[in-house]
Write an enzyme that holds these catalytic residues in place. Structure first.
Site, PDB file in Angstrom:
ATOM      1  N   ALA A   1      -0.449   1.663  -1.410  1.00  0.00           N
ATOM      2  CA  ALA A   1      -0.607   1.679  -2.870  1.00  0.00           C
ATOM      3  C   ALA A   1      -1.265   2.971  -3.339  1.00  0.00           C
ATOM      4  CB  ALA A   1      -1.448   0.494  -3.318  1.00  0.00           C
ATOM      5  N   LYS A   2      -1.930   3.677  -2.428  1.00  0.00           N
ATOM      6  CA  LYS A   2      -2.541   4.981  -2.731  1.00  0.00           C
ATOM      7  C   LYS A   2      -3.401   4.917  -3.987  1.00  0.00           C
ATOM      8  CE  LYS A   2       1.032   7.571  -0.223  1.00  0.00           C
ATOM      9  NZ  LYS A   2       2.031   6.541   0.094  1.00  0.00           N
ATOM     10  N   ARG A   3      -4.190   3.867  -4.120  1.00  0.00           N
ATOM     11  CA  ARG A   3      -5.040   3.700  -5.277  1.00  0.00           C
ATOM     12  C   ARG A   3      -6.248   4.627  -5.198  1.00  0.00           C
ATOM     13  NH1 ARG A   3      -0.803   1.505  -6.752  1.00  0.00           N
ATOM     14  NH2 ARG A   3      -0.671  -0.655  -7.440  1.00  0.00           N
TER      15      ARG A   3
END
Lengths: 277, 277
Positions: B98-100
């Protein structure tokens, strides 16, 4: 074709305001921690502040929190802003605060999700993956992005303040390099920058690096930054170029409408003083 | 209390594999671009590759693409991996790609969404906002994060390769600094790094900076990186410490099961050669 920033500029004129109202339904601020309560919280904020809001900024995290129901609520929130725009005859942009950043084919899916499924007008993006992670978002006419440059949180300096030497530039912080990159990338008037107000000297440096860019500016209010200092450090010559993003000091105010109105009035007054100072 | 990486290490032993199967339901790979088709695509991949998969990595973007229905599908996918884990008696971690990356209170909402609502075991995070954007994810016992260090895309160098000077370190690239930071932050054995295989010298540098860390390694297969080179550059002394993430070269293979089995066998063979080389 109009660009995202031409829409935004018009809206700023229509409401004489640089205020971006953050729609952050923290679970602890809701009567019950449900997607419906999150939606109602935002719809109430929109209704009460719409006359003073140049833009609205829902934060994806507080909707994802509820899974599928949260995404439905988020769509309802975007739709509610669009209905207010129609009612007022003034396009109020919705900036999805999602801070996405992924490689090309994945970025395409995020862009489609943001602009097509949700119908937002702009989105916040993270620059760490570089230009090809931004490009898929730039292909949508009339849509825009704000790239994280200098954020307002305590840990921002871990990476953003690192001092670099690159090409002919010596000893500039990473965030300033991001501002320079964005100047290069912004060939279609659809990329702005997120620059926190908690460190005014960063606003000054980024304004110098990107004289014409729009900044989305968090940090005023609950995070402690001063509105007047921020405007003095970051406004463009034309008195625009900044969206002051405020969430908790509006949503947690006793009178939400008055809190937004006062912020707008403060902005007008400060700008007037600056014009005649 | 077991840590995320102790679960992962056990699973690697159970299946003699370092393969992480990416679950990326690109709309163009589906018979119809619907959330149901995305879910079925992933369930089929899971069923066929589960014996060779040390972990599964669904990419949030390809589910968000469908709005609320997509989030339902994503939850079904996570649940399906958990059912396979129960069936096999071997915990197969789900890494949400998700590379949040967001500030503290928002990061808390993302962490809750990932670990509680969805039930994923780990998540990919972006380091640009610094330590306080990571910390809320580290409070969940048994869960883990992989922080983007050096990504496999062409634009990765725009920021990640910038060379800087900080403290007593001179002229090191940003991605290597991130690896050093993560070494400091990883006090509870729950932080790994994303390091692409497309630039083997980056794997070498990051392994040197973080000798014990687990790497999530994209780039082998469709993106062109060589498996043997990657393993030689990045494996720990104990023959672990890397999850080789492969998506399209498995999902688009004529025989999905065989493609996964062959990758697993290749890994075993290369490791054996390295042990006796």
């Amino acid at each position: 074709m109009e660009t995202f920033f031409s829409f935004l500029s018009k809206r700023v004129d229509d409401c004489s305001s640089l205020l971006c109202v953050g729609l952050d339904p923290h679970p602890s601020d809701l009567p019950t921690a449900t997607a419906e309560a999150a939606r109602d919280f935002c719809l109430n904020l929109i209704k009460r502040t719409v006359n003073y809001a140049a833009a609205f900024k829902p934060n994806a995290a507080f909707f994802e929190f509820y899974g599928p129901e949260g995404w439905k609520a988020l769509k309802d929130v975007v739709t509610a802003v669009q209905a207010e725009s129609d009612r007022l005859g003034s396009h109020i942009p919705v900036i999805l605060d999602a801070k996405r950043g992924d490689i090309a084919s994945t970025a395409e899916a995020y862009a489609s999700s943001t602009f097509m499924s949700l119908g937002a007008d702009a989105v916040t993006l993270n620059p760490y993956l570089g230009r090809d992670s931004i490009e898929p978002f730039l292909k949508y006419p009339g849509k825009g992005v704000f790239i994280l440059c200098k954020t307002s949180n305590p840990g921002a300096g871990d990476l953003q303040d690192l001092s670099f030497t690159t090409g002919d530039q010596h000893g500039i912080p990473l965030y300033e390099h991001v501002a320079h990159l964005v100047q290069e990338w912004n060939t279609a008037d659809n990329i702005g920058l997120v620059v926190g107000a908690t460190q005014p000297e960063a606003l000054v440096r980024v304004r110098k690096a990107a004289p014409d860019a729009w900044f989305l500016v968090p940090g005023v209010g609950a995070q402690g930054a001063d509105l007047e200092t921020a405007l003095q450090c970051g406004l463009r010559q034309d008195g625009k170029g900044m969206l002051i993003s405020v969430s908790r000091s509006i949503s947690r105010a006793e009178d939400v409408r008055r809190a937004a109105a006062e912020l707008r009035d403060d902005m007008v007054e400060i700008k007037n003083r600056m014009d005649h100072g």
